[in-house]
Design a protein around this motif. Structure first.
Motif, PDB file in Angstrom:
ATOM      1  N   ILE A  17     -31.418 120.103 -10.081  1.00 54.66           N
ATOM      2  CA  ILE A  17     -31.225 120.923  -8.662  1.00 54.66           C
ATOM      3  C   ILE A  17     -29.854 120.920  -8.003  1.00 54.66           C
ATOM      4  O   ILE A  17     -29.585 122.199  -7.754  1.00 54.66           O
ATOM      5  N   ALA A  18     -29.308 119.913  -8.233  1.00 51.78           N
ATOM      6  CA  ALA A  18     -27.684 119.961  -7.853  1.00 51.78           C
ATOM      7  C   ALA A  18     -26.932 121.035  -8.828  1.00 51.78           C
ATOM      8  O   ALA A  18     -25.993 121.901  -8.333  1.00 51.78           O
ATOM      9  N   MET A  19     -27.279 121.092  -9.801  1.00 54.04           N
ATOM     10  CA  MET A  19     -26.472 122.107 -11.023  1.00 54.04           C
ATOM     11  C   MET A  19     -26.865 123.228 -10.710  1.00 54.04           C
ATOM     12  O   MET A  19     -26.056 124.510 -10.565  1.00 54.04           O
ATOM     13  N   PHE A  20     -28.329 123.775 -10.257  1.00 56.08           N
ATOM     14  CA  PHE A  20     -28.854 124.976  -9.937  1.00 56.08           C
ATOM     15  C   PHE A  20     -28.016 125.407  -8.595  1.00 56.08           C
ATOM     16  O   PHE A  20     -27.598 126.439  -8.748  1.00 56.08           O
ATOM     17  N   ILE A  21     -27.905 124.529  -7.614  1.00 63.74           N
ATOM     18  CA  ILE A  21     -27.361 124.958  -6.314  1.00 63.74           C
ATOM     19  C   ILE A  21     -25.798 125.354  -6.422  1.00 63.74           C
ATOM     20  O   ILE A  21     -25.345 126.380  -6.163  1.00 63.74           O
ATOM     21  N   THR A  22     -25.087 124.636  -7.465  1.00 57.48           N
ATOM     22  CA  THR A  22     -23.692 124.720  -7.776  1.00 57.48           C
ATOM     23  C   THR A  22     -23.602 126.004  -8.342  1.00 57.48           C
ATOM     24  O   THR A  22     -22.574 126.700  -8.097  1.00 57.48           O
ATOM     25  N   ALA A  23     -24.335 126.165  -9.511  1.00 60.36           N
ATOM     26  CA  ALA A  23     -24.166 127.548 -10.258  1.00 60.36           C
ATOM     27  C   ALA A  23     -24.450 128.663  -9.264  1.00 60.36           C
ATOM     28  O   ALA A  23     -23.712 129.857  -9.473  1.00 60.36           O
ATOM     29  N   SER A  24     -25.580 128.803  -8.495  1.00 58.37           N
ATOM     30  CA  SER A  24     -25.702 129.940  -7.631  1.00 58.37           C
ATOM     31  C   SER A  24     -24.450 130.005  -6.576  1.00 58.37           C
ATOM     32  O   SER A  24     -24.218 131.136  -6.392  1.00 58.37           O
ATOM     33  N   ALA A  25     -24.178 129.090  -6.009  1.00 51.87           N
ATOM     34  CA  ALA A  25     -22.914 128.876  -4.940  1.00 51.87           C
ATOM     35  C   ALA A  25     -21.529 129.621  -5.980  1.00 51.87           C
ATOM     36  O   ALA A  25     -20.961 130.533  -5.351  1.00 51.87           O
ATOM     37  N   LEU A  26     -21.327 129.355  -7.140  1.00 50.31           N
ATOM     38  CA  LEU A  26     -20.227 129.819  -7.855  1.00 50.31           C
ATOM     39  C   LEU A  26     -20.358 131.371  -8.263  1.00 50.31           C
ATOM     40  O   LEU A  26     -19.581 132.245  -8.087  1.00 50.31           O
TER      41      LEU A  26
END
Length: 152
Positions: A17-26
């Motif tokens: 979930i943290a990786m998905f949120i980070t990828a979406s933000a980038l």
């Protein structure tokens, strides 16, 4: 011991979930940067169109007393000065500025012939805006001005 088995794999789910949120933000920041570059290019083009319009106003202002007979020549000279194909005598920085407006066209109309009111419309093709569309975008800049009557 039972509590340990219930939480098995929970850390992996948190990491995903943290990786998905980070990828979406980038991805969002990348799109924001692209839009910013596009708007910066459009602002540059609009600034050059404004400079072109002011150049014509200055030329017409300098010949305000003989404008009725020299208007066509002034407009032709103005269009030739801003044509990148015939601007071979310009310095490299001036030539680069002239080439930023692709396929530009400038038209001058006089909507009110009783007064010396003019309208300059400059249109150009913005190829940089075509990244989200299949065709290049046509942009325009309209400049209205009034010249004083000549005091004889």
């Amino acid at each position: 011991m039972k509590n340990q088995k219930i939480q098995q794999g929970f850390t992996l789910l948190e990491a995903l979930i943290a990786m998905f949120i980070t990828a979406s933000a980038l991805l969002g920041l990348g799109l924001l940067h692209l839009k910013s570059v596009q708007q910066s290019q459009l602002a540059t083009q609009r600034t050059i169109a404004n400079i072109q319009a002011n150049d014509l106003v200055d030329r017409m202002w300098a010949n305000v007393c003989s404008l009725s007979t020299q208007q066509a020549g002034i407009i032709t000279s103005w269009q030739g000065r801003w044509d990148p194909t015939t601007a071979g005598t310009l310095a490299s920085n001036q030539s680069a500025m002239h080439q930023l407006l692709n396929s530009w066209q400038g038209t001058v109309t006089q909507p009110d012939t009783t007064k010396q009111r003019y309208q300059v419309v400059i249109t150009w093709t913005n190829a940089k805006a075509a990244w989200y569309s299949s065709t290049a975008q046509t942009q325009s800049f309209t400049y209205n001005f009034t010249l004083p009557t000549c005091a004889s």
